[in-house]
Design an enzyme around this catalytic site. Structure first.
Site, mmCIF file in Angstrom:
data_model
loop_
_atom_site.group_PDB
_atom_site.id
_atom_site.type_symbol
_atom_site.label_atom_id
_atom_site.label_comp_id
_atom_site.label_asym_id
_atom_site.label_seq_id
_atom_site.Cartn_x
_atom_site.Cartn_y
_atom_site.Cartn_z
ATOM 1 N N LYS A 195 0.924 -1.123 0.107
ATOM 2 C CA LYS A 195 -0.026 -0.048 -0.133
ATOM 3 C C LYS A 195 0.904 1.223 -0.033
ATOM 4 O O LYS A 195 1.499 1.544 0.942
ATOM 5 C CB LYS A 195 -0.862 0.164 1.290
ATOM 6 C CG LYS A 195 -1.593 1.279 1.105
ATOM 7 C CD LYS A 195 -2.658 1.465 2.515
ATOM 8 C CE LYS A 195 -2.042 2.639 3.273
ATOM 9 N NZ LYS A 195 -2.106 3.956 2.587
ATOM 10 N N THR A 249 5.283 6.411 14.404
ATOM 11 C CA THR A 249 5.644 5.329 15.660
ATOM 12 C C THR A 249 4.085 5.024 16.096
ATOM 13 O O THR A 249 3.907 3.751 16.329
ATOM 14 C CB THR A 249 6.368 5.868 16.651
ATOM 15 O OG1 THR A 249 7.677 6.435 16.382
ATOM 16 C CG2 THR A 249 6.389 5.036 17.833
ATOM 17 N N GLY A 252 2.762 2.731 13.460
ATOM 18 C CA GLY A 252 3.569 1.387 13.548
ATOM 19 C C GLY A 252 3.103 0.564 14.552
ATOM 20 O O GLY A 252 3.178 -0.741 14.588
ATOM 21 N N GLU A 403 9.058 15.137 16.766
ATOM 22 C CA GLU A 403 9.400 15.145 15.468
ATOM 23 C C GLU A 403 8.431 16.028 14.752
ATOM 24 O O GLU A 403 7.228 15.806 14.535
ATOM 25 C CB GLU A 403 9.488 13.693 14.781
ATOM 26 C CG GLU A 403 9.541 13.617 13.413
ATOM 27 C CD GLU A 403 9.156 12.184 12.661
ATOM 28 O OE1 GLU A 403 8.081 11.683 13.058
ATOM 29 O OE2 GLU A 403 10.415 11.763 12.081
HETATM 30 P P1 NAP Z 1 1.797 7.260 8.971
HETATM 31 O O1 NAP Z 1 0.618 8.263 9.170
HETATM 32 O O2 NAP Z 1 2.055 6.408 10.009
HETATM 33 O O3 NAP Z 1 1.508 6.816 7.581
HETATM 34 C C1 NAP Z 1 2.698 5.758 6.751
HETATM 35 C C2 NAP Z 1 1.655 4.697 6.058
HETATM 36 O O4 NAP Z 1 0.600 3.907 6.977
HETATM 37 C C3 NAP Z 1 0.585 5.485 5.027
HETATM 38 O O5 NAP Z 1 0.620 4.462 3.817
HETATM 39 C C4 NAP Z 1 -0.528 5.390 5.808
HETATM 40 O O6 NAP Z 1 -1.799 5.366 5.140
HETATM 41 C C5 NAP Z 1 -0.593 4.175 6.419
HETATM 42 N N1 NAP Z 1 -1.406 4.041 7.541
HETATM 43 C C6 NAP Z 1 -2.352 5.218 8.386
HETATM 44 N N2 NAP Z 1 -3.073 4.616 9.215
HETATM 45 C C7 NAP Z 1 -3.036 3.264 9.127
HETATM 46 C C8 NAP Z 1 -3.612 2.110 9.867
HETATM 47 N N3 NAP Z 1 -4.338 2.400 10.958
HETATM 48 N N4 NAP Z 1 -3.075 0.861 9.674
HETATM 49 C C9 NAP Z 1 -2.112 0.698 8.690
HETATM 50 N N5 NAP Z 1 -1.524 1.632 7.934
HETATM 51 C C10 NAP Z 1 -1.923 2.901 8.104
HETATM 52 O O7 NAP Z 1 3.109 8.300 8.795
HETATM 53 P P2 NAP Z 1 3.080 9.498 7.620
HETATM 54 O O8 NAP Z 1 2.546 10.531 8.751
HETATM 55 O O9 NAP Z 1 2.349 9.291 6.506
HETATM 56 O O10 NAP Z 1 4.633 9.632 7.442
HETATM 57 C C11 NAP Z 1 5.507 10.213 8.324
HETATM 58 C C12 NAP Z 1 6.219 9.528 9.452
HETATM 59 O O11 NAP Z 1 6.789 8.270 8.854
HETATM 60 C C13 NAP Z 1 7.116 10.216 10.210
HETATM 61 O O12 NAP Z 1 7.005 9.860 11.511
HETATM 62 C C14 NAP Z 1 8.292 9.535 9.822
HETATM 63 O O13 NAP Z 1 9.519 9.614 10.611
HETATM 64 C C15 NAP Z 1 8.156 8.131 9.328
HETATM 65 N N6 NAP Z 1 8.795 7.660 8.486
HETATM 66 C C16 NAP Z 1 10.118 6.793 8.861
HETATM 67 C C17 NAP Z 1 10.875 6.286 7.975
HETATM 68 C C18 NAP Z 1 12.083 5.235 8.275
HETATM 69 O O14 NAP Z 1 12.615 4.656 7.597
HETATM 70 N N7 NAP Z 1 12.291 5.135 9.635
HETATM 71 C C19 NAP Z 1 10.601 6.750 6.466
HETATM 72 C C20 NAP Z 1 9.825 7.655 6.209
HETATM 73 C C21 NAP Z 1 9.023 8.039 7.323
HETATM 74 P P3 NAP Z 1 -2.213 7.078 4.826
HETATM 75 O O15 NAP Z 1 -1.434 7.468 3.589
HETATM 76 O O16 NAP Z 1 -3.365 6.511 3.956
HETATM 77 O O17 NAP Z 1 -2.333 7.834 5.607
#
Ligand code: NAP
Ligand code: MG
Length: 504
Positions: A195, A249, A252, A403
């Site tokens: 996804k 986090t 995750g 963050e």
């Molecule tokens: P996020 O809200 O956690 O979204 C990441 C992914 O998870 C998206 O595809 C999102 O879909 C999906 N998602 C959202 N809710 C979910 C649920 N209940 N069950 C399963 N999947 C779900 O993160 P973000 O705000 O988009 O991204 C920024 C964050 O990612 C930051 O905290 C950053 O540090 C972290 N990040 C970490 C790394 C690493 O390698 N460590 C790399 C990049 C980013 P939607 O798009 O539909 O919301």
């Protein structure tokens, strides 16, 4: 963002025409079982530079996840399970070749979708291809082991794929992040249901379409849709045997809970608040460039951003002065221009989040530069914020501990080594950390004392597929990249063959 759309500026005209070019040959939707599915409600994918929709993408739901998981198992049992590493390597190299022929197309999609400067978008597309080629190479060099268990025993281990694995990726480096999951998972012999983020599905859907005729139908499935429906359904699905997640986090840990019900393993790459320690002997300009690169690359929307500069008090003034100068030198502009070094934030909600943090920072710390939006009228419709630097920051402040995921740097000072390490490690995260010094012995000692999964010395990056990538503490566990990731997509089996004494 203003609500109105002028449709008159050069930037707007250019984007509308580039959007047309990018959409010309492609229809977007879910890629399931080797074909495009365009049913379901649609969601507009935004161009963050001009604040209008590029294309409406049909959204998958939990029923699509069921269909994709079924198709994936079918493909696994029909043919992918029987492939050997050489077959899979050849297919991955072939796919990488097709993607290379489409580098500029994928770069344009990534640039328009994320607002990432085109040079960075191109670098990430090339990074994604390099990742696939790395796993196409190393999967053929894997070894099992024979264990000397006794004279009448032939004891050995083999590695097996899980079958269907799920991948969930974020919007900040869409295709590159997808390749971090797909390369090792496919090379290890799994089939995948992936996804992309709802905000940035275009490059990944297109790359999946470009696997047609190369990867057997059903081996790679890409489902654009929301986290709460598609993401949750992947995390909870009984027939998804492993889940690899990159994102925040909070989400995750939810994915981990969902997978726990059926005892499926997870890999989590989560957030960060990465420190960079600048020691008194550092080459100041070199380190200013490294830290700036580390926080301003990709408009600060990077998980391993060096968002906390922790600087020895003896050089704090010089560092701060040069860092502010460097921050002010970034060229905010149209990401389609090769000269642009900073684009807008990727979404309106990210713009709102970052702006709110900046306002909080103004209350609690000292604003040294930036703090607003650029006044160039050409950029008025985009989700731009200025590179922003705060001084006199402490770890207790919101901007010093949370963050931000935007181009916002905090600077704090330390007096001695112990204090530097204490400040650096005083965070729930542990993704990356940086060290600025010219002393080799200090490098090794500091690298040893930092609680982080990645340590960069006097620079930011590079990120090579050759090395494992991932964090400590609440930044996650398991690794993307490196041989380690290939192993994480496999299960080890020990085989005891008891031998009789030979009868003559
Ligand atoms: P996020 O809200 O956690 O979204 C990441 C992914 O998870 C998206 O595809 C999102 O879909 C999906 N998602 C959202 N809710 C979910 C649920 N209940 N069950 C399963 N999947 C779900 O993160 P973000 O705000 O988009 O991204 C920024 C964050 O990612 C930051 O905290 C950053 O540090 C972290 N990040 C970490 C790394 C690493 O390698 N460590 C790399 C990049 C980013 P939607 O798009 O539909 O919301
Ligand atoms: Mg999100």
């Amino acid at each position: 963002m203003s609500g109105s759309h002028p449709h008159s500026s050069t930037v707007v005209e250019r984007h509308l025409s580039k959007q047309q070019e990018a959409m010309a040959d492609t229809e977007f939707g879910a890629w399931i079982d080797g074909e495009l599915r365009t049913g379901g409600p649609k969601r507009g994918v935004q161009d963050p530079v001009i604040g209008c929709s590029i294309v409406d993408v049909p959204q998958s739901d939990s029923a699509s996840v069921d269909a994709a998981v079924d198709a994936a198992w079918e493909a696994f049992e029909r043919e992918w399970e029987a492939t050997d590493a050489r077959d899979r390597s050849a297919r991955l190299f072939e796919w990488a070749e097709v993607l290379k022929d489409h580098t500029e197309e994928l770069t344009l999609l990534e640039c328009l979708d994320c607002g990432k400067p085109i040079s960075q978008a191109r670098g990430e597309v090339e990074g994604a291809i390099d990742t696939l080629e790395f796993y196409a190479s190393v999967c053929r060099a894997q070894r099992g082991s024979e264990i000397p268990g006794g004279k009448n025993l032939h004891l050995y281990t083999t590695q097996e794929p899980y079958g269907v694995v799920g991948g969930i990726v974020p919007w900040n480096y869409p295709l590159w992040a997808a390749a971090w999951k797909l390369g090792p998972a496919l090379a290890a012999g799994n089939v995948v249901v992936l996804k992309p983020a709802s905000d940035t599905p275009l490059s990944t859907v297109r790359a999946a379409q470009l696997s047609e005729g190369v990867l057997p139908d059903g081996v790679l499935n890409v489902l654009p849709g929301s986290g709460s429906s598609v993401g949750q359904a992947i995390a909870e699905h009984d027939d998804v045997r492993k889940v690899s997640f990159t994102g925040s986090t909070d989400v995750g840990s939810g994915v981990m809970r969902a997978a726990a019900g059926r005892v499926a393993p997870v890999t989590l790459e989560l957030g960060g608040k990465s420190p960079f320690i600048v020691f008194p002997d550092a080459d100041v300009q070199k380190v200013v460039d490294a830290v700036a690169d580390g926080i301003f690359y990709s408009t600060g929307e990077i998980c391993d951003a060096f968002s906390r500069a922790i600087v020895h008090e003896s050089i704090a003034d010089e560092f701060t002065e040069r860092f502010v100068e460097k921050a002010e030198s970034y060229v905010l502009g149209d990401p389609l221009d090769e000269e642009t070094t900073m684009g807008p934030l990727t979404s309106q909600s990210q713009f709102e989040t970052v702006t709110e943090y900046i306002e909080t920072g103004k209350q609690e710390a000292e604003l040294l530069c930036g703090g607003g939006t650029p006044d160039d009228p050409e950029l008025a419709d985009g989700w731009y914020v200025e590179p922003t630097v705060f001084g006199s920051v402490t770890n207790q402040m919101t901007v010093g501990s949370e963050e931000i995921f935007g181009p916002v740097q905090t600077i704090q000072t330390f007096a001695d080594y112990e204090e530097a390490i204490e400040l650096a490690n005083d965070t729930r995260y542990g993704l990356a950390a940086g060290i600025g010094t010219e002393r080799t012995s200090l490098v090794h000692q500091t690298a040893d004392d930092l609680h982080a999964g990645l340590v960069y010395v006097n620079e930011y990056g590079p990120i090579l597929p050759d090395a494992p990538y991932g964090g400590f503490k609440q930044s996650g566990f398991g690794k993307d990249l490196g041989i380690e990731a290939l192993e994480h997509y496999q299960r080890t089996k020990s085989v005891y063959v008891n031998l009789d004494d030979p009868e003559l």
